[in-house]
Design a protein around this motif. Sequence first.
Motif, short mmCIF file in Angstrom:
data_model
loop_
_atom_site.label_atom_id
_atom_site.label_comp_id
_atom_site.label_asym_id
_atom_site.label_seq_id
_atom_site.Cartn_x
_atom_site.Cartn_y
_atom_site.Cartn_z
N GLN A 58 37.95 19.09 27.52
CA GLN A 58 37.83 20.56 27.51
C GLN A 58 38.03 21.09 26.10
OE1 GLN A 58 40.76 21.62 30.49
NE2 GLN A 58 39.25 21.60 32.16
N GLN A 84 35.13 22.99 23.91
CA GLN A 84 35.35 24.37 23.45
C GLN A 84 35.31 24.46 21.92
OE1 GLN A 84 38.96 24.94 25.68
NE2 GLN A 84 37.87 25.85 27.44
N GLU A 135 31.73 24.56 21.00
CA GLU A 135 31.17 25.88 21.29
C GLU A 135 31.64 26.90 20.26
OE1 GLU A 135 30.07 27.40 25.41
OE2 GLU A 135 32.02 28.33 25.12
N THR A 173 33.16 26.31 29.63
CA THR A 173 32.32 26.72 28.50
C THR A 173 31.32 27.73 29.05
OG1 THR A 173 30.85 24.85 28.99
CG2 THR A 173 32.50 24.52 27.26
#
Lengths: 449, 449
Positions: A41, A45, A48, A88
């Motif tokens: 995770q 992230q 992103e 996301t």
Amino acid sequence: MVKKPRQIHLNAFLRNVGQHEAAWRLPETDTGAVTDIGHYQRIAQLAEKGKLDAIFFADHPALKDRSEDRPWDSLDPFTLIAALSGVTSKIGLVATGSTTYNDPYGIARRFATLDHVSRGRAAWNVVTTANASAAENFGFDQHPDPDARYARAAEFLDVAFALWDSWDDDAIVGDKAGGVFVDRDRIHRIDHVGPHFRVAGPLEIPRSPQGRPVIFQAGSSEPGKDLAARYADAIFTAQPTIEEGQAFYADIKARVRAQGRDPGTVLILPGLSFFIGGTEAEAFARREQFEDLTLPTYGIAQLSRVTGLDLSSFELDSLIRIPPRPADTGNQRSRHDLVHRLTSTEDLTLRQLLRRLSAGRGHRIATGTPEQVAATIVEWFENGAADGFNLIPPALPNSLAAFVEEVVPLLQRRGPFRTEYEGSTLRDHLGIERPAVARGAAAFSSAAE
Amino acid sequence: MVKKPRQIHLNAFLRNVGQHEAAWRLPETDTGAVTDIGHYQRIAQLAEKGKLDAIFFADHPALKDRSEDRPWDSLDPFTLIAALSGVTSKIGLVATGSTTYNDPYGIARRFATLDHVSRGRAAWNVVTTANASAAENFGFDQHPDPDARYARAAEFLDVAFALWDSWDDDAIVGDKAGGVFVDRDRIHRIDHVGPHFRVAGPLEIPRSPQGRPVIFQAGSSEPGKDLAARYADAIFTAQPTIEEGQAFYADIKARVRAQGRDPGTVLILPGLSFFIGGTEAEAFARREQFEDLTLPTYGIAQLSRVTGLDLSSFELDSLIRIPPRPADTGNQRSRHDLVHRLTSTEDLTLRQLLRRLSAGRGHRIATGTPEQVAATIVEWFENGAADGFNLIPPALPNSLAAFVEEVVPLLQRRGPFRTEYEGSTLRDHLGIERPAVARGAAAFSSAAE
């Protein structure tokens, strides 16, 4: 639609604690991260936050040899990326899936679902699975040879495309008063009958946000390149120098054109491994830290597998020359060609070859300051060698964090990389259009052959 | 371990906009929710707010007949529940998967991964797929008969269990200094060779948080009950009355005991559909609202499929009696028996039968105040008919919201339902232990037969 200026596309290849075989041995690495969703995770992230186009997981449906030497692609990539869709909101989600060890209805259904649940961010990296050890997990007497695998892959993709196009975009009517939920006349069986598959269809899923999930492909063998030219939206490749990158780029774009497709809509993303430091010396010291921690047993086993040679008793400090690949046989053809090329153009000891491979496994390796790494990317992008890169962080999360914090702002300042996501789907990020529904001959090219 | 008082277990069966075939036609229903991940996120979080044990999605790998009449299980349930793992933290995640149209390595790998990425919340509802239309999406000449499907299912589960147990719990060593990531001596091939499958293993995934994902099973046919008694941790069933529920409960617990298993560790969860109102009259008016919106075409097609009778020209207001099932053939055996029983014990017109089936499809239907619904649950729980329920909300999210807000507090006040999750895995919620690694004969019972 106004033609936008060409943009660099960046994909992050996320391999457990890093692509480098010694990443897990670094003092700062948490080896428990290999199966920890929190780790994945955080890196998704992070990617992103860096406005990258997509994240990507490889696949290997069997326990690798020499798993004692390093973590591998353990978690099922599709399940993992589906789980990451919920934490996301913009970044593309690329999962690898084998056409040799799956069935087309199941894969088409899962990726169409992923495209729905991610709101248009799904991509499938199509592989035929080069490693023979998978065969015995799926009841095969032997692993199929490359030509058989690629023939199956082409038909597999025809079936998947037809299933994704089995619904008209407007098939859901939702007429509560009239009691008509869907218009069955806008949903079409595919009735595919081919050498490998019989699939009636239709899919039970409405057409997905991207129309079809994005198709990634890799592999530099002849059948691999042809498959990519025919079906892929984006292509991963390993090219260690800009000249080789340019030759591959020109070759693929010509093949795409020969298929009657627009070469501008098929993106070529060579791999890029990177070691970033405040100074060039710091970057090289960082790289050396990894190389000092490599285990020759692992690299030798990998090299033996790729070349079919038993190198277990070869002296580490002797010069090595890998002979050319015998005829058109064997798996891992592009890898074999690469180590042949490397050892033919340079004098390398086995130890040096292993270090070279461990750092980038045949990919371009950028070692230097953030400015130098950014300059390499722009140089390839502006000189016909790449439409962007498949970033290969040697260690995770740290290498990716350094790239996002130090290299991305430089690329944004120079202009060819986004400062914000402009659209919401992966197709938007890649600048490729949502395909219209295609039926009949167009959707069944292999069946017509 | 101190023996805890017995607790009610509640699972939410989430079928797109609701199980009732007319749910999509209600004025308040958003028909776009069928493929909207936001809808599924909201109902999953609602179920978690209600401290339910798990959420559950059915599966059907083909487009259903009469899909014009109502939404169906469109999205792939596994992909959907993997996506929901990221937006929930406690609730169990049950996805249905067919043993007829999958391979054991692929399923075992995906569910082990789901168990890792959900931190111990994965469960697999094992089905053999009763509907023949799936066959032609997977290249089968015909759908296998029930006995063949159940024989394959048993071997499939043996393989999956062996793969999940192919790693010792302590196989990851993570010895950075010594350069040993895993101890290969603690990872074991399974080398399964049986009538249906040859699978070498091991899995490439470390043993998952729950050891093995939880196994759910349904179906009330003889082979279905035997499979459940042998492998399942929890069993779904359709029992319209408490007497039938008690008979089924006693039958299954005896079969579990006969398998040498502790009956207390296999939970029986009958389905419960519910219509809740401030008064009993309001609840019945609510139910009638659904029934007024049902389309006879849909119910008739369903009933014709289950019974093998062509009922398309049967008068809606004539009395109907479904004859008993001929011998031990055909799919949907339990469903056929159920409609035979219903029409033999009551005088029902076809219209009344369809309304009865549409409300609960043969499950217990509770129509009344929150107190009355809670009392039904406690009555079954305390009188040997259930260990809890598989809640079947007729409309989503509204029916589930009413249950969570109005019925759950009553159950909590009465004591037999949790006010907080006490553990973090689904096994914790269900009160069943994490299994130790089993190898050899125990893991290969079908191969030894």
